[in-house]
Motif scaffolding. Structure first.
Motif, PDB file in Angstrom:
ATOM      1  N   TRP A   3      50.607 -21.733 -19.807  1.00  0.00           N
ATOM      2  CA  TRP A   3      50.407 -22.173 -21.187  1.00  0.00           C
ATOM      3  C   TRP A   3      49.748 -23.542 -21.239  1.00  0.00           C
ATOM      4  CZ3 TRP A   3      51.861 -26.525 -23.725  1.00  0.00           C
ATOM      5  CH2 TRP A   3      52.856 -27.315 -23.157  1.00  0.00           C
ATOM      6  N   GLN A   4      50.009 -24.399 -20.197  1.00  0.00           N
ATOM      7  CA  GLN A   4      49.412 -25.727 -20.200  1.00  0.00           C
ATOM      8  C   GLN A   4      47.890 -25.638 -20.081  1.00  0.00           C
ATOM      9  OE1 GLN A   4      51.771 -27.184 -16.868  1.00  0.00           O
ATOM     10  NE2 GLN A   4      52.524 -28.818 -18.194  1.00  0.00           N
TER      11      GLN A   4
ATOM     12  N   ARG B 182      52.417 -30.534 -27.692  1.00  0.00           N
ATOM     13  CA  ARG B 182      53.088 -29.781 -26.639  1.00  0.00           C
ATOM     14  C   ARG B 182      52.759 -30.346 -25.263  1.00  0.00           C
ATOM     15  NH1 ARG B 182      51.621 -23.668 -27.382  1.00  0.00           N
ATOM     16  NH2 ARG B 182      53.169 -23.437 -25.700  1.00  0.00           N
ATOM     17  N   LEU B 183      51.491 -30.729 -25.070  1.00  0.00           N
ATOM     18  CA  LEU B 183      51.105 -31.302 -23.783  1.00  0.00           C
ATOM     19  C   LEU B 183      51.762 -32.662 -23.569  1.00  0.00           C
ATOM     20  CD1 LEU B 183      47.355 -30.279 -23.700  1.00  0.00           C
ATOM     21  CD2 LEU B 183      49.077 -29.671 -22.003  1.00  0.00           C
TER      22      LEU B 183
ATOM     23  N   ALA C 283      46.514 -24.362 -23.162  1.00  0.00           N
ATOM     24  CA  ALA C 283      46.517 -25.365 -24.222  1.00  0.00           C
ATOM     25  C   ALA C 283      45.343 -26.315 -24.083  1.00  0.00           C
ATOM     26  CB  ALA C 283      47.835 -26.137 -24.199  1.00  0.00           C
TER      27      ALA C 283
ATOM     28  N   ALA D  41      42.341 -24.524 -25.124  1.00  0.00           N
ATOM     29  CA  ALA D  41      42.317 -24.362 -26.580  1.00  0.00           C
ATOM     30  C   ALA D  41      41.938 -25.662 -27.276  1.00  0.00           C
ATOM     31  CB  ALA D  41      43.684 -23.880 -27.070  1.00  0.00           C
ATOM     32  N   ILE D  42      42.458 -26.787 -26.754  1.00  0.00           N
ATOM     33  CA  ILE D  42      42.082 -28.072 -27.333  1.00  0.00           C
ATOM     34  C   ILE D  42      40.585 -28.284 -27.191  1.00  0.00           C
ATOM     35  CG2 ILE D  42      42.206 -30.570 -26.982  1.00  0.00           C
ATOM     36  CD1 ILE D  42      45.139 -30.332 -26.529  1.00  0.00           C
TER      37      ILE D  42
ATOM     38  N   ASP E  64      48.945 -29.701 -32.759  1.00  0.00           N
ATOM     39  CA  ASP E  64      50.094 -28.966 -32.217  1.00  0.00           C
ATOM     40  C   ASP E  64      49.986 -28.834 -30.706  1.00  0.00           C
ATOM     41  OD1 ASP E  64      52.514 -27.256 -32.530  1.00  0.00           O
ATOM     42  OD2 ASP E  64      51.160 -25.730 -31.718  1.00  0.00           O
ATOM     43  N   LEU E  65      48.801 -28.500 -30.204  1.00  0.00           N
ATOM     44  CA  LEU E  65      48.622 -28.348 -28.766  1.00  0.00           C
ATOM     45  C   LEU E  65      48.756 -29.684 -28.043  1.00  0.00           C
ATOM     46  CD1 LEU E  65      45.687 -25.808 -28.897  1.00  0.00           C
ATOM     47  CD2 LEU E  65      47.970 -25.354 -27.999  1.00  0.00           C
TER      48      LEU E  65
ATOM     49  N   GLU F  49      45.739 -27.152 -35.362  1.00  0.00           N
ATOM     50  CA  GLU F  49      45.836 -26.533 -34.038  1.00  0.00           C
ATOM     51  C   GLU F  49      45.729 -27.571 -32.929  1.00  0.00           C
ATOM     52  OE1 GLU F  49      42.719 -23.702 -34.159  1.00  0.00           O
ATOM     53  OE2 GLU F  49      43.848 -22.235 -35.351  1.00  0.00           O
ATOM     54  N   ILE F  50      44.778 -28.490 -33.053  1.00  0.00           N
ATOM     55  CA  ILE F  50      44.608 -29.525 -32.028  1.00  0.00           C
ATOM     56  C   ILE F  50      45.854 -30.392 -31.942  1.00  0.00           C
ATOM     57  CG2 ILE F  50      43.294 -31.598 -31.411  1.00  0.00           C
ATOM     58  CD1 ILE F  50      40.817 -30.259 -32.608  1.00  0.00           C
TER      59      ILE F  50
END
Length: 312
Positions: A141-142, A95-96, A145, A148-149, A91-92, A88-89
């Protein structure tokens, strides 16, 4: 038996990770090295994203899978959690990076500053909430994200901490202890800062080495000094994690001896390499460190034998 009751020490975990990495190399595979300073950095959790933190790499899926394998026997619950958290980390973060470029972590800090950090309302002491409005406008979403990170790092840190002990049988933290240094160890020559005499020591265990300083105060009143510890491995100097690797103040009571904690500066045993402690001690208000001193060298033979320089 719970995970925490059987968990390995940080140094022991790093030793297992390095053993596996070397086995991978011999088999023609590769994996990034995870050393003790990096593991300690990851244990900061979401604070890795805050101002003032070094920009070491974040734990990847590969890193989390490696740690999971290393702790699978002693901390199976944590081992099951870590690979998913790492995925998960990663992937996020990907994306960033695609959105903000290689400097996305600077963008995160600029977005959140001057945010303050306060405890969240639930009971978990490792979890924090950002309590200020972002200074910059981010897409939904940013910001999600980033959050979430941060939460992923918190969760990953909790799993790591349940899999890697904060101590190795000695008192930890930033407090020097009165306990006598025991086990297989050697200490260097004694130097003095005023009434406080000191010497660097290396202690050798099965899987790890600890680098410490012993301080003795001969005066009739308590005296405070500052200590900095590092070590030399295969001829290369290494800094230890803060606070002992930067400048840790220690107050030594009158007529007493204090020893820095074993987990304040440690490294895994590596075959065919030599190790020794390196230390500086100065007065509390000193602007320079002055003399440095070394412990005797211990040579780890290729076959695993340990040979101290004074026995060579």
């Amino acid at each position: 038996m719970t995970d925490s009751a059987r968990r390995p020490t940080r140094a022991g975990l790093v030793a297992e990770l390095e053993k596996e990495r070397l086995e991978f190399e011999r088999a023609g595979r590769s994996r990034k090295k995870i050393d003790l300073p990096l593991l300690s950095y990851w244990l900061k959790g979401r604070d890795q994203l805050l101002p003032g933190s070094k920009k070491n790499r974040l734990p990847s899926q590969e890193d989390c899978e490696a740690v999971a394998r290393a702790i699978s026997q002693k901390a199976p619950h944590s081992a099951r959690e870590l690979p998913t958290i790492g995925m998960e980390i990663a992937d996020l973060a990907r994306r960033l990076k695609e959105e903000a470029g290689p400097g996305w972590r600077d963008e995160v800090l600029a977005s959140l500053a001057p945010a303050t950090v306060a405890p969240a309302t639930h009971a978990d002491p490792e979890t924090y909430a950002v309590t200020a409005e972002p200074r910059r406008k981010w897409k939904g979403w940013q910001f999600a994200a980033v959050t979430a990170i941060a939460l992923g790092l918190i969760t990953g840190t909790m799993a790591l901490r349940s899999g890697a002990s904060e101590d190795d049988g000695s008192p930890g933290g930033d407090a020097a202890q009165a306990a006598e240094l025991k086990g297989d160890h050697r200490c260097g020559r004694t130097r003095a800062v005023g009434a406080v005499s000191w010497r660097p020591c290396t202690r050798l265990d099965k899987d790890s080495l600890s680098f410490v300083v012993q301080l003795t105060n001969s005066s009739p009143r308590a005296t405070t000094v500052k200590v900095r510890i590092g070590y030399v491995q295969a001829g290369a100097a290494h800094d230890c994690p803060a606070p002992w690797g930067t400048a840790q103040e220690v107050t030594v009571p009158a007529g007493a001896t204090r020893t820095s904690p074993l987990d304040g500066c440690a490294a895994p045993v590596v075959p065919a390499q030599a190790f020794q402690a390196k230390a500086f001690v100065a007065g509390k208000g000193a602007s320079a460190w002055g003399f440095r001193e070394y412990s005797p060298t211990v040579h780890i033979q290729a076959d695993g034998r340990r040979l101290w320089a004074d026995k060579a």
